[in-house]
Design a protein around this motif. Structure first.
Motif, PDB file in Angstrom:
ATOM      1  N   ALA A  74      28.767  41.298  38.089  1.00 45.82           N
ATOM      2  CA  ALA A  74      30.009  41.910  37.599  1.00 45.82           C
ATOM      3  C   ALA A  74      30.656  41.014  36.564  1.00 45.82           C
ATOM      4  CB  ALA A  74      30.970  42.146  38.756  1.00 45.82           C
ATOM      5  N   PRO A  75      30.987  41.569  35.393  1.00 49.06           N
ATOM      6  CA  PRO A  75      31.675  40.771  34.380  1.00 49.06           C
ATOM      7  C   PRO A  75      33.185  40.750  34.632  1.00 49.06           C
ATOM      8  CG  PRO A  75      31.299  42.961  33.525  1.00 49.06           C
ATOM      9  CD  PRO A  75      30.687  42.925  34.906  1.00 49.06           C
ATOM     10  N   GLU A  76      33.871  39.837  33.973  1.00 50.79           N
ATOM     11  CA  GLU A  76      35.335  39.858  33.930  1.00 50.79           C
ATOM     12  C   GLU A  76      35.746  40.779  32.783  1.00 50.79           C
ATOM     13  OE1 GLU A  76      39.072  36.969  32.638  1.00 50.79           O
ATOM     14  OE2 GLU A  76      37.186  36.062  33.311  1.00 50.79           O
ATOM     15  N   ILE A  77      36.436  41.882  33.080  1.00 48.65           N
ATOM     16  CA  ILE A  77      36.838  42.843  32.061  1.00 48.65           C
ATOM     17  C   ILE A  77      38.131  42.371  31.394  1.00 48.65           C
ATOM     18  CG2 ILE A  77      37.595  45.220  31.649  1.00 48.65           C
ATOM     19  CD1 ILE A  77      34.618  44.954  32.213  1.00 48.65           C
ATOM     20  N   THR A  78      38.141  42.373  30.067  1.00 53.07           N
ATOM     21  CA  THR A  78      39.339  41.959  29.326  1.00 53.07           C
ATOM     22  C   THR A  78      40.110  43.144  28.755  1.00 53.07           C
ATOM     23  OG1 THR A  78      37.952  41.582  27.362  1.00 53.07           O
ATOM     24  CG2 THR A  78      38.447  39.668  28.768  1.00 53.07           C
ATOM     25  N   THR A  79      39.420  44.215  28.359  1.00 56.93           N
ATOM     26  CA  THR A  79      40.086  45.440  27.923  1.00 56.93           C
ATOM     27  C   THR A  79      39.043  46.543  27.783  1.00 56.93           C
ATOM     28  OG1 THR A  79      41.747  46.350  26.386  1.00 56.93           O
ATOM     29  CG2 THR A  79      39.902  45.184  25.409  1.00 56.93           C
ATOM     30  N   ALA A  80      39.496  47.746  27.471  1.00 58.30           N
ATOM     31  CA  ALA A  80      38.600  48.882  27.211  1.00 58.30           C
ATOM     32  C   ALA A  80      39.257  49.764  26.172  1.00 58.30           C
ATOM     33  CB  ALA A  80      38.334  49.670  28.496  1.00 58.30           C
ATOM     34  N   TRP A  81      38.430  50.389  25.334  1.00 61.99           N
ATOM     35  CA  TRP A  81      38.989  51.248  24.284  1.00 61.99           C
ATOM     36  C   TRP A  81      37.945  52.252  23.823  1.00 61.99           C
ATOM     37  CZ3 TRP A  81      38.716  51.909  18.739  1.00 61.99           C
ATOM     38  CH2 TRP A  81      39.819  52.613  18.198  1.00 61.99           C
ATOM     39  N   HIS A  82      38.314  53.531  23.868  1.00 66.37           N
ATOM     40  CA  HIS A  82      37.525  54.629  23.315  1.00 66.37           C
ATOM     41  C   HIS A  82      36.065  54.624  23.767  1.00 66.37           C
ATOM     42  CE1 HIS A  82      40.410  55.934  19.856  1.00 66.37           C
ATOM     43  NE2 HIS A  82      41.032  55.744  21.005  1.00 66.37           N
ATOM     44  N   GLY A  83      35.870  54.481  25.076  1.00 65.75           N
ATOM     45  CA  GLY A  83      34.520  54.591  25.618  1.00 65.75           C
ATOM     46  C   GLY A  83      33.785  53.286  25.758  1.00 65.75           C
ATOM     47  N   MET A  84      34.408  52.172  25.393  1.00 64.65           N
ATOM     48  CA  MET A  84      33.746  50.883  25.509  1.00 64.65           C
ATOM     49  C   MET A  84      34.620  49.919  26.303  1.00 64.65           C
ATOM     50  SD  MET A  84      32.091  48.457  22.515  1.00 64.65           S
ATOM     51  CE  MET A  84      31.181  49.853  21.849  1.00 64.65           C
ATOM     52  N   ALA A  85      33.984  49.183  27.218  1.00 62.79           N
ATOM     53  CA  ALA A  85      34.675  48.147  27.983  1.00 62.79           C
ATOM     54  C   ALA A  85      34.207  46.791  27.485  1.00 62.79           C
ATOM     55  CB  ALA A  85      34.383  48.295  29.473  1.00 62.79           C
ATOM     56  N   TYR A  86      35.147  45.875  27.316  1.00 60.99           N
ATOM     57  CA  TYR A  86      34.840  44.544  26.812  1.00 60.99           C
ATOM     58  C   TYR A  86      35.115  43.514  27.902  1.00 60.99           C
ATOM     59  CZ  TYR A  86      35.294  46.984  22.318  1.00 60.99           C
ATOM     60  OH  TYR A  86      35.177  47.867  21.276  1.00 60.99           O
ATOM     61  N   GLY A  87      34.333  42.446  27.908  1.00 58.03           N
ATOM     62  CA  GLY A  87      34.542  41.421  28.908  1.00 58.03           C
ATOM     63  C   GLY A  87      33.636  40.237  28.664  1.00 58.03           C
ATOM     64  N   LYS A  88      33.401  39.473  29.745  1.00 54.88           N
ATOM     65  CA  LYS A  88      32.584  38.276  29.603  1.00 54.88           C
ATOM     66  C   LYS A  88      32.022  37.862  30.952  1.00 54.88           C
ATOM     67  CE  LYS A  88      36.783  35.470  29.839  1.00 54.88           C
ATOM     68  NZ  LYS A  88      37.625  34.473  29.151  1.00 54.88           N
ATOM     69  N   THR A  89      30.934  37.112  30.891  1.00 55.06           N
ATOM     70  CA  THR A  89      30.368  36.422  32.042  1.00 55.06           C
ATOM     71  C   THR A  89      30.198  34.961  31.644  1.00 55.06           C
ATOM     72  OG1 THR A  89      28.063  36.747  31.388  1.00 55.06           O
ATOM     73  CG2 THR A  89      29.094  38.511  32.674  1.00 55.06           C
ATOM     74  N   ALA A  90      29.557  34.176  32.503  1.00 56.95           N
ATOM     75  CA  ALA A  90      29.301  32.775  32.166  1.00 56.95           C
ATOM     76  C   ALA A  90      28.387  32.654  30.956  1.00 56.95           C
ATOM     77  CB  ALA A  90      28.685  32.060  33.362  1.00 56.95           C
ATOM     78  N   LYS A  91      27.669  33.718  30.633  1.00 61.60           N
ATOM     79  CA  LYS A  91      26.761  33.697  29.486  1.00 61.60           C
ATOM     80  C   LYS A  91      27.446  34.059  28.176  1.00 61.60           C
ATOM     81  CE  LYS A  91      22.775  34.918  32.347  1.00 61.60           C
ATOM     82  NZ  LYS A  91      21.668  35.899  32.568  1.00 61.60           N
TER      83      LYS A  91
END
Length: 429
Positions: free
Chosen positions: A363-380
């Motif tokens: 599971a990634p850490e989600i930072t935001t989402a907009w118009h069908g796309m979710a953005y986030g990050k993992t350790a990579k």
């Protein structure tokens, strides 16, 4: 009582001219200084530049936790290639290509000043529609000087500006309640949004007092006022937020057109109440006595629980992608295991979830989402997911934005490896 409120999040004014040589609060060493000849506009953007321009200082004050994660939204609204950055005494229009200040909007009246430990704040300006045309709505708290035997009072100037030019179109000034005149009061003014032709603005004092106004955006006048109510969002014709009663704080909903109270929820500890798209209200808090965290999706018209997110998200939060999905992330009570869910924005039903052991996905850490796309990050590093399916996009967006539109993304970064700040990154292809 501590109440954490998410404010989801623009008076004749002096409007400065564009100045391509003036950076907003300084530019990071690697920031671009040349204007793009062909600015990409992607819906949604899949990739951003790796160098960004620094946003004005102070945007992250009081909204970063000890782990440098956002616990509230920055006072920024993206519109086209401009970031409108709110402060209690002005709004800056910043070019998201290079971070340069293009214009400044200020109140016509006497702006409040910080002093004696008092610090005033502002929410993000709001883009609303007036007669089908976009407009920038911003409230400014001001001092109203008395004359003769008339006492001085604090007021709120509500400005409507053209978001394409940052030029003020009209303003209206409204008297604030008596609690705003008390010594050392710290005021926060927020443009909540609009329901049809009614604009909604809130002024609060450290979450102990609040007042919300309804403004006729075509007639330029106040239509209603509710003292003791702080609106944080608008959903299904309801202004939703929190109200105070006998020193207790409750989630609440008022008719956005008339201001009439429609429902009030139970008293809570450390609550967050916000509109989560057009069909849900996000209620996050801790129960009295047990301090047990919980997360609920409420019906905006009744305040009743409409959907109970999975228990793994009791210590999480959610974001609406402004299209058809709600993306939630966090941990469950008594566990540190990260969990991410995608929910249907109309029904609240689960669309997907991570981690997925069978697919060997974390599971990634989600930072935001907009118009069908979710953005986030993992350790990579940064990543992007399809908000409806949860599937990874083939390439990295290169940053993990906390706010995004078709032209740019805002993300947290460290300058000189020390202080965490907010940078704006242009979208690229």
């Amino acid at each position: 009582m501590l109440v954490a409120v998410t404010l989801v999040g623009s008076m004749l004014a002096a409007c400065g001219s564009a100045d391509s040589s003036q950076p907003a609060g300084g530019v990071s060493p690697a920031a671009s200084t040349s204007a793009a000849t062909s600015r990409p506009v992607d819906d949604p953007p899949a990739k951003f530049a790796t160098t960004g321009a620094q946003m004005p200082d102070g945007l992250l004050a009081d909204i970063l936790d000890l782990e440098n994660r956002l616990v509230g939204p920055p006072a920024v609204t993206l519109y086209g290639g401009t970031a409108y950055v709110g402060a209690f005494d002005h709004v800056q229009a910043i070019d998201t290509t290079n971070g340069h200040v293009k214009a400044t909007i200020e109140p016509a009246g006497k702006a409040l000043v910080d002093g004696d430990g008092t610090k005033h704040k502002a929410g993000a300006p709001a883009i609303v529609a007036i007669s089908d045309k976009p407009a920038l709505l911003t409230p400014f708290p001001v001092d109203q000087s008395g004359t003769g035997t008339q006492a001085s009072h604090k007021a709120v100037e509500i400005t409507v500006s053209d978001p394409d030019t940052a030029k003020v179109q009209w303003q209206v000034t409204l008297r604030l309640p008596e609690w705003a005149d008390e010594p050392n009061v710290e005021l926060t003014a927020t443009a909540v949004g609009a329901n049809g032709s009614t604009g909604v603005v809130t002024v609060s004092n450290d979450n102990s007092h609040a007042v919300t106004y309804g403004i006729d955006l075509t007639a330029h006048r106040q239509t209603w006022v509710q003292d003791g109510f702080a609106a944080t969002g608008i959903a299904e014709g309801m202004a939703v937020g929190w109200s105070t009663e006998h020193y207790e704080v409750h989630a609440a909903g008022h008719d956005a057109a008339s201001g009439a109270p429609r429902w009030q929820g139970q008293s809570m500890v450390s609550q967050t109440v916000s509109a989560l798209g057009p069909h849900f209200v996000l209620l996050k808090g801790r129960a009295w006595g047990s301090e047990k965290p919980y997360l609920q999706l409420l019906d905006p018209t009744t305040g009743k629980t409409k959907q109970q997110p999975p228990s793994q998200l009791s210590k999480g939060t959610c974001v609406y992608d402004e299209k058809s999905a709600i993306v939630c992330g966090g941990t469950g009570a008594g566990t540190d295991t990260a969990t991410t869910f995608g929910l249907d924005a109309t029904t609240g039903k689960t669309l997907w979830q991570l981690p997925d052991k069978q697919a060997d996905r974390i599971a990634p850490e989600i930072t935001t989402a907009w118009h069908g796309m979710a953005y986030g990050k993992t350790a990579k590093g940064p990543l992007a997911l399809d908000a409806r399916t949860g599937q990874d996009l083939p390439t990295s967006p290169q940053i993990a934005p906390v706010l995004v539109n078709g032209s740019a993304g805002l993300a947290l970064a460290k300058v000189d490896g020390v202080n965490t700040t907010l940078l704006v990154y242009p979208a690229i292809r």
